[in-house]
Design a protein around this motif. Structure first.
Motif, PDB file in Angstrom:
ATOM      1  N   GLY A   9       0.826  -1.201   0.000  1.00  0.00           N
ATOM      2  CA  GLY A   9       0.000   0.000   0.000  1.00  0.00           C
ATOM      3  C   GLY A   9       0.858   1.248   0.000  1.00  0.00           C
ATOM      4  N   GLN A  10       0.305   2.301  -0.553  1.00  0.00           N
ATOM      5  CA  GLN A  10       1.002   3.587  -0.593  1.00  0.00           C
ATOM      6  C   GLN A  10      -0.007   4.689  -0.307  1.00  0.00           C
ATOM      7  N   ARG A  11       0.416   5.694   0.494  1.00  0.00           N
ATOM      8  CA  ARG A  11      -0.453   6.799   0.894  1.00  0.00           C
ATOM      9  C   ARG A  11      -1.767   6.263   1.458  1.00  0.00           C
ATOM     10  N   GLN A  12      -1.642   5.421   2.460  1.00  0.00           N
ATOM     11  CA  GLN A  12      -2.791   4.784   3.085  1.00  0.00           C
ATOM     12  C   GLN A  12      -3.372   5.700   4.155  1.00  0.00           C
ATOM     13  N   ARG A  13      -4.594   6.173   3.941  1.00  0.00           N
ATOM     14  CA  ARG A  13      -5.269   7.048   4.899  1.00  0.00           C
ATOM     15  C   ARG A  13      -5.919   6.212   5.981  1.00  0.00           C
ATOM     16  N   MET A  14      -5.607   6.529   7.206  1.00  0.00           N
ATOM     17  CA  MET A  14      -6.183   5.874   8.369  1.00  0.00           C
ATOM     18  C   MET A  14      -6.868   6.951   9.214  1.00  0.00           C
ATOM     19  N   ILE A  15      -7.624   6.545  10.215  1.00  0.00           N
ATOM     20  CA  ILE A  15      -8.275   7.501  11.101  1.00  0.00           C
ATOM     21  C   ILE A  15      -7.230   8.367  11.803  1.00  0.00           C
ATOM     22  N   SER A  16      -6.123   7.750  12.204  1.00  0.00           N
ATOM     23  CA  SER A  16      -5.086   8.452  12.966  1.00  0.00           C
ATOM     24  C   SER A  16      -4.124   9.271  12.113  1.00  0.00           C
ATOM     25  N   GLY A  17      -4.122   9.055  10.803  1.00  0.00           N
ATOM     26  CA  GLY A  17      -3.175   9.771   9.949  1.00  0.00           C
ATOM     27  C   GLY A  17      -2.943   9.023   8.658  1.00  0.00           C
ATOM     28  N   VAL A  37       3.550   0.857   2.732  1.00  0.00           N
ATOM     29  CA  VAL A  37       3.599  -0.404   3.456  1.00  0.00           C
ATOM     30  C   VAL A  37       4.174  -1.420   2.478  1.00  0.00           C
ATOM     31  N   VAL A  38       5.268  -2.061   2.888  1.00  0.00           N
ATOM     32  CA  VAL A  38       5.912  -3.047   2.036  1.00  0.00           C
ATOM     33  C   VAL A  38       6.106  -4.337   2.819  1.00  0.00           C
ATOM     34  N   GLU A  39       6.286  -5.428   2.077  1.00  0.00           N
ATOM     35  CA  GLU A  39       6.538  -6.723   2.692  1.00  0.00           C
ATOM     36  C   GLU A  39       7.889  -7.229   2.230  1.00  0.00           C
ATOM     37  N   GLY A  40       8.718  -7.610   3.186  1.00  0.00           N
ATOM     38  CA  GLY A  40      10.016  -8.174   2.864  1.00  0.00           C
ATOM     39  C   GLY A  40       9.899  -9.620   2.439  1.00  0.00           C
ATOM     40  N   CYS A  41      10.958 -10.163   1.860  1.00  0.00           N
ATOM     41  CA  CYS A  41      10.924 -11.553   1.399  1.00  0.00           C
ATOM     42  C   CYS A  41      10.777 -12.528   2.564  1.00  0.00           C
ATOM     43  N   ASP A  42      11.079 -12.078   3.782  1.00  0.00           N
ATOM     44  CA  ASP A  42      10.899 -12.917   4.965  1.00  0.00           C
ATOM     45  C   ASP A  42       9.509 -12.787   5.573  1.00  0.00           C
ATOM     46  N   GLY A  43       8.621 -12.000   4.932  1.00  0.00           N
ATOM     47  CA  GLY A  43       7.258 -11.824   5.411  1.00  0.00           C
ATOM     48  C   GLY A  43       7.066 -10.656   6.366  1.00  0.00           C
ATOM     49  N   THR A  44       8.155  -9.984   6.748  1.00  0.00           N
ATOM     50  CA  THR A  44       8.042  -8.825   7.634  1.00  0.00           C
ATOM     51  C   THR A  44       7.294  -7.699   6.928  1.00  0.00           C
ATOM     52  N   ILE A  45       6.345  -7.120   7.635  1.00  0.00           N
ATOM     53  CA  ILE A  45       5.618  -5.972   7.095  1.00  0.00           C
ATOM     54  C   ILE A  45       6.305  -4.721   7.616  1.00  0.00           C
ATOM     55  N   VAL A  46       6.647  -3.831   6.682  1.00  0.00           N
ATOM     56  CA  VAL A  46       7.392  -2.621   7.013  1.00  0.00           C
ATOM     57  C   VAL A  46       6.517  -1.404   6.730  1.00  0.00           C
ATOM     58  N   PHE A  47       6.334  -0.591   7.761  1.00  0.00           N
ATOM     59  CA  PHE A  47       5.604   0.668   7.626  1.00  0.00           C
ATOM     60  C   PHE A  47       6.655   1.752   7.443  1.00  0.00           C
ATOM     61  N   VAL A  48       6.525   2.481   6.338  1.00  0.00           N
ATOM     62  CA  VAL A  48       7.571   3.406   5.921  1.00  0.00           C
ATOM     63  C   VAL A  48       7.097   4.850   6.039  1.00  0.00           C
ATOM     64  N   GLU A  49       7.885   5.656   6.722  1.00  0.00           N
ATOM     65  CA  GLU A  49       7.680   7.104   6.789  1.00  0.00           C
ATOM     66  C   GLU A  49       8.770   7.739   5.935  1.00  0.00           C
ATOM     67  N   ARG A  61       2.420   4.050  14.909  1.00  0.00           N
ATOM     68  CA  ARG A  61       1.961   2.812  15.554  1.00  0.00           C
ATOM     69  C   ARG A  61       0.441   2.685  15.481  1.00  0.00           C
ATOM     70  N   ARG A  62      -0.267   3.791  15.747  1.00  0.00           N
ATOM     71  CA  ARG A  62      -1.736   3.752  15.668  1.00  0.00           C
ATOM     72  C   ARG A  62      -2.182   3.454  14.232  1.00  0.00           C
ATOM     73  N   CYS A  63      -1.572   4.120  13.269  1.00  0.00           N
ATOM     74  CA  CYS A  63      -1.923   3.886  11.864  1.00  0.00           C
ATOM     75  C   CYS A  63      -1.633   2.442  11.461  1.00  0.00           C
ATOM     76  N   ALA A  64      -0.495   1.920  11.909  1.00  0.00           N
ATOM     77  CA  ALA A  64      -0.131   0.536  11.579  1.00  0.00           C
ATOM     78  C   ALA A  64      -1.163  -0.431  12.159  1.00  0.00           C
ATOM     79  N   ALA A  65      -1.576  -0.213  13.404  1.00  0.00           N
ATOM     80  CA  ALA A  65      -2.579  -1.082  14.026  1.00  0.00           C
ATOM     81  C   ALA A  65      -3.887  -1.032  13.241  1.00  0.00           C
TER      82      ALA A  65
END
Length: 126
Positions: free
Chosen positions: A32-40, A45-57, A81-85
């Motif tokens: 996802g890119q430019r994901q609007r959430m209630i908090s901001g 949002v990217v996923e690594g080859c190991d399955g880790t989800i990375v939230f990028v600022e 953190r709130r946006c990621a949740a």
């Protein structure tokens, strides 16, 4: 739209595009890119080859110097953190995954874009 705001907005979008391009070239998958959430907003949002989800600022600036990453404060990490949740709640199909918060600094100087990535910086800021 005010000219200064428009220029700053375009600079931010250019930095986000450059950061996403870097992650894709490194083998990450864009979730996802430019994901609007209630908090901001989550820049990417990217996923690594190991399955880790990375939230990028992404922080962007013009010129030859670095320092934009310092604009990411403890308060900004709380928002991240709130946006990621909230984002994870919207994507239950992903199940439990390791997550990480990265800050990417894009310095745009003419046609050049220099990327500096600070992986997992939340731990250092708290």
């Amino acid at each position: 739209m005010h000219t200064d705001y428009a220029a700053q907005h375009e600079l931010g979008l250019a930095g986000e595009r450059a950061a996403v391009k870097w992650y894709l070239e490194e083998g990450y998958t864009l979730l996802g890119q430019r994901q609007r959430m209630i908090s901001g907003e989550i820049d990417a949002v990217v996923e690594g080859c190991d399955g880790t989800i990375v939230f990028v600022e992404v922080k962007s600036r013009r010129g030859g110097g670095f320092g934009a990453a310092e604009a990411v404060t403890a308060k900004k990490f709380q928002t991240m953190r709130r946006c990621a949740a909230q984002w994870l709640e919207k994507h239950p199909e992903l199940g439990y995954r390791e997550i990480r918060f990265d800050v990417v600094e894009c310095v745009i100087d003419g046609e050049d874009c220099i990327i500096r990535r600070f992986p997992g910086v939340e731990d250092a800021a708290c």
